[in-house]
Design a protein around this motif. Structure first.
Motif: not given
Length: 580
Positions: A572-576
């Motif tokens: 999720l952090a990387d997708f943001k």
């Protein structure tokens, strides 16, 4: 034998089951997803549920006809539902239980009490009349039971459990946080550096609070479990019973350095708000996976069975999706692998896409396994000589616990371990027997029972060129049954059928490299920021968009769900970042 007499019926039964599942697996596949999870084991399903709830479009692909990985229920013998690999619940993280509303989605658990039962072949104890040792949640009963063998041990046991509880309070918070980023601040984001500081501060604060325990905690983590137990206790039935937690699923003896951590790992659980409690999942361990899958699907996740991933597609060091065995390609911005590091990096990632030194390091991961799981259907409850049944079909309190066989003395466990080091299966194997149908009426016909045998030690490769063929497997299972027969006469005659899973079977059927139920040994060199390797301990990989989310990642094995949740946080952090 059962396998000969009923094979044709079983084949028709399995074909029927596979046909039903195949219809279920015909769900249409979209050409692309935000995230794709390889493997519908419980950690992969946890990751999928968290990602889908956060708004990503997620697909899970599973090569088998049934979801669950090692946390699976299978009706191998008609009418009997087996927890085919994992068989008890305790380590599953309470936060995940709450976040995914698993009770709402069908999870029901039966708490066990007592928790442990060790029958003796010959009466013993201080008065020569003790026939067994039973331990559970009642402190007074525990003291009475232990006092049969040692009044000193009965008094010290409470202090021992209090010590373990303090150790757990120090270590357990680390299970719910990613490991500290070893490669250094330059490779970590500000939020990750902040999290590292919080984790370090919290851990040090907890150690400071329990500073008097630090030497004992260090010893438990580093020393053989037997050394610690010998310092505390004098009675062998107690020490051997406790020692089983230090070796279960591990190619270790209680006399092996590092076995103390395995013991600690198995007392970190909580169930229904009760610390250290263990229980049976209604319908078998597949009930855990099904509840997680129900949550994920309810939020929109696509879950596909009978879909074998042939390769992870990578272009210019960026994940592009996966290619299936049937030729289908599914595009995805992120790929999470619930498989072991070996399967992920050596079997699915093209060789040229990873640094040579990383591939070499992955080959060195320890996947040795001592476990052969035997699932048995019986037509009556076992009757132990040490504590006879009051009636032929009565379920006694000890039937609900983990029953330890060949565990009266720690040296019995060690000798069984030595057999495996010489390439032989143990002559007196360590056997953990559980009878989940003693509490769960949904998994066996009335009057009959499901008996699950977790046995050690059986090496993956046998000496003298012997193979784990049908004959060898039957020989070993017969040996196990002979051992049980010494404690519970008539057991063998009660058997309706059995399912034998040696380390190669656990690898070939369930995808557990080496047959290791933890996706890699839980040794100190393969824990925390070294799990599975220091370079890939934060769930990410050298390939952008590729992650590990299974038990081979921190915090390790058991039905915990934590690796799946923590990997999902990284995704999720990387997708943001991709959206910015």
């Amino acid at each position: 034998m059962y396998s000969r007499n009923c094979s044709s019926f079983l084949n028709r039964f399995r074909q029927k089951v596979c046909h039903v599942v195949q219809c279920n697996a015909s769900t249409s596949i979209k050409s692309s997803y935000d995230a794709l999870v390889i493997g519908a084991g419980h950690n992969g399903l946890v990751a999928a549920a968290y990602l889908q709830k956060a708004g990503l479009d997620v697909c899970v692909v599973e090569r088998r006809h049934v979801i669950g990985g090692a946390a699976v229920t299978e009706e191998i013998i008609p009418g009997f539902k087996f927890s085919r690999a994992s068989y008890l619940l305790s380590l599953f993280r309470p936060q995940i239980m709450t976040d995914l509303e698993l009770k709402k989605y069908g999870l029901k658990v039966y708490l066990r009490n007592p928790s442990s039962y060790t029958p003796l072949i010959e009466p013993g104890g201080l008065n020569g009349k003790a026939t067994s040792l039973t331990l559970g949640m009642d402190e007074q009963i525990n003291q009475q039971q232990i006092a049969q063998f040692s009044t000193k041990d009965a008094k010290k046991f409470v202090l021992y459990e209090e010590m373990l509880s303090r150790f757990v309070s120090c270590i357990e918070p680390l299970l719910d946080r990613p490991p500290i980023n070893l490669p250094g601040p330059s490779t970590a984001s500000w939020s990750e550096r902040r999290d590292d500081l919080v984790t370090s501060y919290s851990f040090l604060s907890m150690l400071k609070k329990n500073r008097k325990d630090i030497p004992d905690l260090y010893e438990l983590l580093m020393a053989p479990a037997q050394k610690v137990l010998d310092k505390w206790f004098e009675s062998e039935p107690l020490k051997a019973t406790l020692a089983t937690d230090s070796v279960i699923g591990a190619m270790l003896s209680p006399y092996s350095p590092g076995s103390g951590y395995v013991l600690l790992h198995h007392v970190m659980g909580e169930l229904e708000g009760v610390k250290g409690a263990w229980g049976y999942v209604e319908g078998g361990m597949g009930g855990v996976s099904n509840a997680i899958a129900n949550c994920a699907k309810d939020h929109g996740t696509t879950i596909l069975t009978d879909k074998t991933v042939k390769e992870i597609i990578i272009d210019n060091n960026q994940v592009k999706g996966v290619g299936l065995q049937d030729g289908t390609e599914i595009k995805s911005k992120m790929v999470l692998s619930n498989a072991t590091a070996k399967v992920t990096y050596l079997d699915l990632v093209p060789q040229e896409c990873l640094p040579t030194d990383l591939r070499s390091a992955v080959k060195q991961i320890d996947y040795k396994s001592p476990v052969t799981k035997i699932n048995v259907a019986v037509d009556r409850i076992p009757n132990f000589t040490a504590n006879p049944n009051t009636t032929a079909d009565s379920v006694m309190p000890h039937h609900r616990s983990t029953i330890h066989i060949n565990c009266e003395d720690s040296l019995l466990i060690h000798k069984a371990f030595i057999d495996a080091q010489n390439g032989q299966y143990s002559k007196l194997p360590v056997i953990e027997m559980v009878i989940p149908s003693s509490l769960d009426p949904t998994i066996a016909p009335p009057g009959s029972h499901v008996v699950l045998l977790f046995t050690q030690y059986t090496p993956y490769s046998l000496a003298d060129g012997r193979q784990w063929d049908a004959q060898t497997k039957d020989e070993y299972a017969d040996l196990v049954f002979d051992c049980i027969e010494r404690y519970a006469p008539g057991f063998t005659n009660s058997v309706i059928g059995r399912d034998i899973l040696t380390p190669p079977d656990l690898e070939n059927i369930l995808g557990l490299t080496g047959g290791n139920i933890f996706h890699g040994a839980m040794s100190l060199d393969q824990l925390y920021f070294a799990r599975p390797l220091s370079d890939i301990s934060n769930y990410r990989s050298p390939v952008s968009g590729l992650y590990l989310c299974g038990s081979g990642s921190h915090p390790g094995g058991g039905v915990m769900g934590a690796p799946g949740r923590l990997a999902a946080e990284k995704v999720l952090a990387d997708f943001k970042k991709l959206r910015k």
